[in-house]
Design a protein around this motif. Sequence first.
Motif, PDB file in Angstrom:
ATOM      1  N   LEU A  10       0.836  -1.198   0.000  1.00  0.00           N
ATOM      2  CA  LEU A  10       0.000   0.000   0.000  1.00  0.00           C
ATOM      3  C   LEU A  10       0.871   1.248   0.000  1.00  0.00           C
ATOM      4  O   LEU A  10       0.594   2.210  -0.732  1.00  0.00           O
ATOM      5  CB  LEU A  10      -0.903  -0.009   1.244  1.00  0.00           C
ATOM      6  CG  LEU A  10      -1.767   1.254   1.423  1.00  0.00           C
ATOM      7  CD1 LEU A  10      -2.711   1.452   0.229  1.00  0.00           C
ATOM      8  CD2 LEU A  10      -2.555   1.175   2.730  1.00  0.00           C
ATOM      9  N   THR A  11       1.917   1.225   0.784  1.00  0.00           N
ATOM     10  CA  THR A  11       2.796   2.381   0.855  1.00  0.00           C
ATOM     11  C   THR A  11       3.499   2.616  -0.480  1.00  0.00           C
ATOM     12  O   THR A  11       3.640   3.756  -0.938  1.00  0.00           O
ATOM     13  CB  THR A  11       3.840   2.192   1.974  1.00  0.00           C
ATOM     14  OG1 THR A  11       3.177   1.960   3.204  1.00  0.00           O
ATOM     15  CG2 THR A  11       4.709   3.432   2.116  1.00  0.00           C
ATOM     16  N   LYS A  12       3.957   1.526  -1.123  1.00  0.00           N
ATOM     17  CA  LYS A  12       4.571   1.658  -2.437  1.00  0.00           C
ATOM     18  C   LYS A  12       3.592   2.236  -3.461  1.00  0.00           C
ATOM     19  O   LYS A  12       3.956   3.062  -4.301  1.00  0.00           O
ATOM     20  CB  LYS A  12       5.085   0.305  -2.918  1.00  0.00           C
ATOM     21  CG  LYS A  12       6.318  -0.186  -2.190  1.00  0.00           C
ATOM     22  CD  LYS A  12       6.790  -1.522  -2.771  1.00  0.00           C
ATOM     23  CE  LYS A  12       8.083  -1.989  -2.082  1.00  0.00           C
ATOM     24  NZ  LYS A  12       8.547  -3.292  -2.620  1.00  0.00           N
ATOM     25  N   ARG A  81       8.954  19.688  -3.862  1.00  0.00           N
ATOM     26  CA  ARG A  81       8.160  18.548  -4.310  1.00  0.00           C
ATOM     27  C   ARG A  81       7.789  17.707  -3.100  1.00  0.00           C
ATOM     28  O   ARG A  81       8.511  17.664  -2.108  1.00  0.00           O
ATOM     29  CB  ARG A  81       8.942  17.714  -5.323  1.00  0.00           C
ATOM     30  CG  ARG A  81      10.131  16.990  -4.750  1.00  0.00           C
ATOM     31  CD  ARG A  81      10.856  16.183  -5.819  1.00  0.00           C
ATOM     32  NE  ARG A  81      11.890  15.324  -5.251  1.00  0.00           N
ATOM     33  CZ  ARG A  81      13.105  15.707  -4.921  1.00  0.00           C
ATOM     34  NH1 ARG A  81      13.462  16.978  -5.132  1.00  0.00           N
ATOM     35  NH2 ARG A  81      13.959  14.860  -4.391  1.00  0.00           N
ATOM     36  N   ILE A  82       6.623  17.008  -3.231  1.00  0.00           N
ATOM     37  CA  ILE A  82       6.145  16.168  -2.140  1.00  0.00           C
ATOM     38  C   ILE A  82       6.718  14.774  -2.321  1.00  0.00           C
ATOM     39  O   ILE A  82       6.746  14.221  -3.431  1.00  0.00           O
ATOM     40  CB  ILE A  82       4.605  16.116  -2.117  1.00  0.00           C
ATOM     41  CG1 ILE A  82       4.032  17.527  -1.960  1.00  0.00           C
ATOM     42  CG2 ILE A  82       4.113  15.226  -0.974  1.00  0.00           C
ATOM     43  CD1 ILE A  82       4.459  18.218  -0.694  1.00  0.00           C
ATOM     44  N   GLU A  83       7.178  14.209  -1.213  1.00  0.00           N
ATOM     45  CA  GLU A  83       7.774  12.882  -1.260  1.00  0.00           C
ATOM     46  C   GLU A  83       7.280  12.082  -0.069  1.00  0.00           C
ATOM     47  O   GLU A  83       7.140  12.597   1.039  1.00  0.00           O
ATOM     48  CB  GLU A  83       9.314  12.981  -1.233  1.00  0.00           C
ATOM     49  CG  GLU A  83      10.001  11.638  -1.340  1.00  0.00           C
ATOM     50  CD  GLU A  83      11.518  11.775  -1.351  1.00  0.00           C
ATOM     51  OE1 GLU A  83      12.099  11.909  -0.236  1.00  0.00           O
ATOM     52  OE2 GLU A  83      12.123  11.795  -2.437  1.00  0.00           O
ATOM     53  N   LEU A  84       7.006  10.792  -0.314  1.00  0.00           N
ATOM     54  CA  LEU A  84       6.576   9.886   0.750  1.00  0.00           C
ATOM     55  C   LEU A  84       7.757   9.011   1.143  1.00  0.00           C
ATOM     56  O   LEU A  84       8.453   8.459   0.279  1.00  0.00           O
ATOM     57  CB  LEU A  84       5.402   9.029   0.283  1.00  0.00           C
ATOM     58  CG  LEU A  84       4.734   8.160   1.361  1.00  0.00           C
ATOM     59  CD1 LEU A  84       3.243   8.106   1.143  1.00  0.00           C
ATOM     60  CD2 LEU A  84       5.303   6.739   1.353  1.00  0.00           C
ATOM     61  N   TYR A  85       7.947   8.826   2.445  1.00  0.00           N
ATOM     62  CA  TYR A  85       9.057   8.022   2.960  1.00  0.00           C
ATOM     63  C   TYR A  85       8.485   6.694   3.432  1.00  0.00           C
ATOM     64  O   TYR A  85       7.819   6.612   4.478  1.00  0.00           O
ATOM     65  CB  TYR A  85       9.736   8.770   4.106  1.00  0.00           C
ATOM     66  CG  TYR A  85      10.963   8.093   4.658  1.00  0.00           C
ATOM     67  CD1 TYR A  85      12.054   7.832   3.842  1.00  0.00           C
ATOM     68  CD2 TYR A  85      11.023   7.703   5.992  1.00  0.00           C
ATOM     69  CE1 TYR A  85      13.185   7.204   4.332  1.00  0.00           C
ATOM     70  CE2 TYR A  85      12.163   7.086   6.502  1.00  0.00           C
ATOM     71  CZ  TYR A  85      13.239   6.833   5.657  1.00  0.00           C
ATOM     72  OH  TYR A  85      14.367   6.212   6.170  1.00  0.00           O
ATOM     73  N   PRO A  86       8.712   5.601   2.692  1.00  0.00           N
ATOM     74  CA  PRO A  86       8.039   4.323   2.983  1.00  0.00           C
ATOM     75  C   PRO A  86       8.296   3.764   4.372  1.00  0.00           C
ATOM     76  O   PRO A  86       7.362   3.254   4.999  1.00  0.00           O
ATOM     77  CB  PRO A  86       8.592   3.387   1.891  1.00  0.00           C
ATOM     78  CG  PRO A  86       8.953   4.295   0.765  1.00  0.00           C
ATOM     79  CD  PRO A  86       9.459   5.542   1.424  1.00  0.00           C
TER      80      PRO A  86
END
Length: 442
Positions: A10-12, A81-86
């Motif tokens: 889900l996170t990916k 930029r927006i970035e998600l850290y898994p």
Amino acid sequence: MTDYLSVTNLTKYLKMKIDRDPYLERVYLTGQVSNFRRRPNHQYFSLKDEGAVIQATMWGGIYKKLGFDLEEGMKVNVIGRIELYPPSGSYSIIIEKAEPDGVGALAVQFEQLKKKLSEAGYFDDRHKQALPQFVKKIGVITSPSGAVIRDIITTVSRRFPGVEILLFPTKVQGEGSAHEVATNIAKANERSDLDLLIVGRGGGSIEDLWSFNEEIVVQAIFESRLPVISSVGHETDTTLADFVADRRAATPTAAAELATPVTKSDIVSWLAERQNRAYQATLRRIQFNQERVLKLSNSVIFRQPERLYDGYVQKLDKLTTRLVTKTENQLNQAQQKSALINQRLLAVDLKGRLTSYYERLAVQERLLKSHMTNQYDSKLSRFEKAQDALLSLDTNRIIARGYAMVQKNHQIVASSKEVSKGDTLNVLMKDGQLEVEVVDIV
């Protein structure tokens, strides 16, 4: 059967959606800096407003080029930029550009550097140098093509012709200009023929004047051995160079006036005044001395000069009389004392006393010789008696008279109790010795 997703999948998926969303590739965001603590390289903090908080990251290379320091509570406009850290499932904004909200970055940088240098004492009055009243040579650090150098030359030539102006051609705007200004200030301080420096340029925006807000320029002015006049921008413009300089001038013309506080006409007037005062003082002195000479020439001393030494002649006579009298008295006292000593010497029969002493000495010598002879004879007699006594105890002499001496282990045997049956004894006789064995003791 229902398929369940893993947290990782889900996170990916969410990360893929965020990375591919064109609206999140470049985000313009306004927020207040929170939880900021400056780190050596990359900066990690938060941006917040009244309703939400987002984590923010600024890489070290971006932060170094920022031009100002982030501070807790500062409101900023950022682009990133927006970035998600898994691993943590959190998202953040990666900042690529930032500037203070409401004011420019240069204005913030100006205030921050001003506060830093002020706390370090760079702007304290105790470090300010006094400007020289008379100058022979002025150094000017500015652009050779601007109006600054022309205004300075015109003003100095008008106020004090003959003062030399040495221009240090300097780039005063753009990349590398701050380093060039600082370098020329150092070069000017290496010379021994300059009296002061003028650092200046014309007006412009804060970006145009920014070279004079650089720390390297402020440091160079602060360390300058020569007094420095700052004339940067127009009257309403203020730079950090103005704060650290020994004097600040609103215009190049005002700077030239500060550099030449005394004009040539002022010196001419001053010299004329001093010349008149010297003439009047000399005239009064001459009149005074003339009156004095006239008064002295009419005095009694010049009309009857013998009065000058009458008193000295009388004093000399008195002193001569006193000297003769005192010398005669001392001579009489010495003669009397000499006669008294002669009488006392005559009363003493020195020759008779000397003869008596010689006679007593001869008697003492005879007594001494007699005593020494008696002592010698007595000591010699005692010596001979002692010698005879010692010889009588000599064992060799005893043996020579027919006696024998018995020894056991080289020790004299004085009693039969010291000998046991079977002992070996040595018997010493006048012509040899016998070795015997004890057979019996009776």
